[in-house]
Design a protein around this motif. Structure first.
Motif, mmCIF file in Angstrom:
data_model
loop_
_atom_site.group_PDB
_atom_site.id
_atom_site.type_symbol
_atom_site.label_atom_id
_atom_site.label_comp_id
_atom_site.label_asym_id
_atom_site.label_seq_id
_atom_site.Cartn_x
_atom_site.Cartn_y
_atom_site.Cartn_z
ATOM 1 N N ASP A 41 23.221 -57.801 -23.658
ATOM 2 C CA ASP A 41 22.124 -56.648 -22.214
ATOM 3 C C ASP A 41 21.340 -57.720 -22.288
ATOM 4 O O ASP A 41 21.094 -58.144 -20.232
ATOM 5 N N THR A 42 20.927 -59.461 -22.434
ATOM 6 C CA THR A 42 19.792 -59.688 -22.564
ATOM 7 C C THR A 42 20.128 -61.505 -22.523
ATOM 8 O O THR A 42 20.827 -62.123 -23.398
ATOM 9 N N GLY A 64 25.351 -56.560 -26.483
ATOM 10 C CA GLY A 64 25.496 -54.909 -26.345
ATOM 11 C C GLY A 64 26.363 -54.327 -26.993
ATOM 12 O O GLY A 64 26.271 -52.639 -26.965
ATOM 13 N N GLU A 73 25.976 -54.791 -32.816
ATOM 14 C CA GLU A 73 25.087 -54.383 -31.353
ATOM 15 C C GLU A 73 23.880 -55.100 -31.813
ATOM 16 O O GLU A 73 23.589 -54.354 -32.933
ATOM 17 N N SER A 101 23.220 -59.823 -14.292
ATOM 18 C CA SER A 101 23.095 -58.687 -15.303
ATOM 19 C C SER A 101 23.839 -58.619 -16.208
ATOM 20 O O SER A 101 23.658 -59.765 -17.271
ATOM 21 N N ALA A 102 24.536 -57.996 -16.666
ATOM 22 C CA ALA A 102 25.098 -58.097 -18.313
ATOM 23 C C ALA A 102 26.712 -58.566 -18.219
ATOM 24 O O ALA A 102 27.569 -58.768 -16.683
#
Length: 127
Positions: A41-42, A64, A73, A101-102
């Motif tokens: 996710d990040t 994520g 997760e 992004s992802a």
């Protein structure tokens, strides 16, 4: 080969070994060889780490989704972005862990640290 090594030693030259990287055809092949497959996710820059004897970019990655391996997760792990250190541009057109992004990451554990599977096949866009 031994003659070249001795000659290099006598003249003060050093030689560098280059890794031979497997070329993967599919995400299934990448996943088979990875210890951990996650969707991140990040991704946040976190200095460098030694990978195969060279400094490589390191990141804090927040997971994520876990597709393979032992992780959770929401967990944050430190990941080294494996570079092609025999190239004059170790990250080619840019470090694949930046600017998206992802990301789906195919990771291997080496010496208690996570690193991408290879400079070319460790990071893919997330589905």
């Amino acid at each position: 080969m031994a003659v070249l090594l001795v000659a290099g030693t006598l003249t003060g030259c050093t030689s560098q070994s280059c890794a031979s990287w497997v070329a993967y055809e599919s995400d299934e092949d990448r996943s088979r060889d990875a210890d951990l497959v996650v969707v991140a996710d990040t991704v946040v820059a976190d200095g460098t780490m030694s990978i195969l004897g060279f400094d490589a970019n390191a990141y804090r990655v927040t997971i994520g989704d876990v597709e393979k391996g032992d992780a959770s997760e929401g967990e944050t792990i430190r990941v080294g972005s494996t570079a092609d250190n025999c190239s004059d541009r170790p990250y080619g057109a840019g470090d694949p862990m930046l600017g998206r992004s992802a990301l789906r990451m195919f990771l291997v554990s080496e010496g208690g640290q996570w690193r991408t599977l290879s400079p070319f096949d460790g990071v893919r866009p997330a589905p």
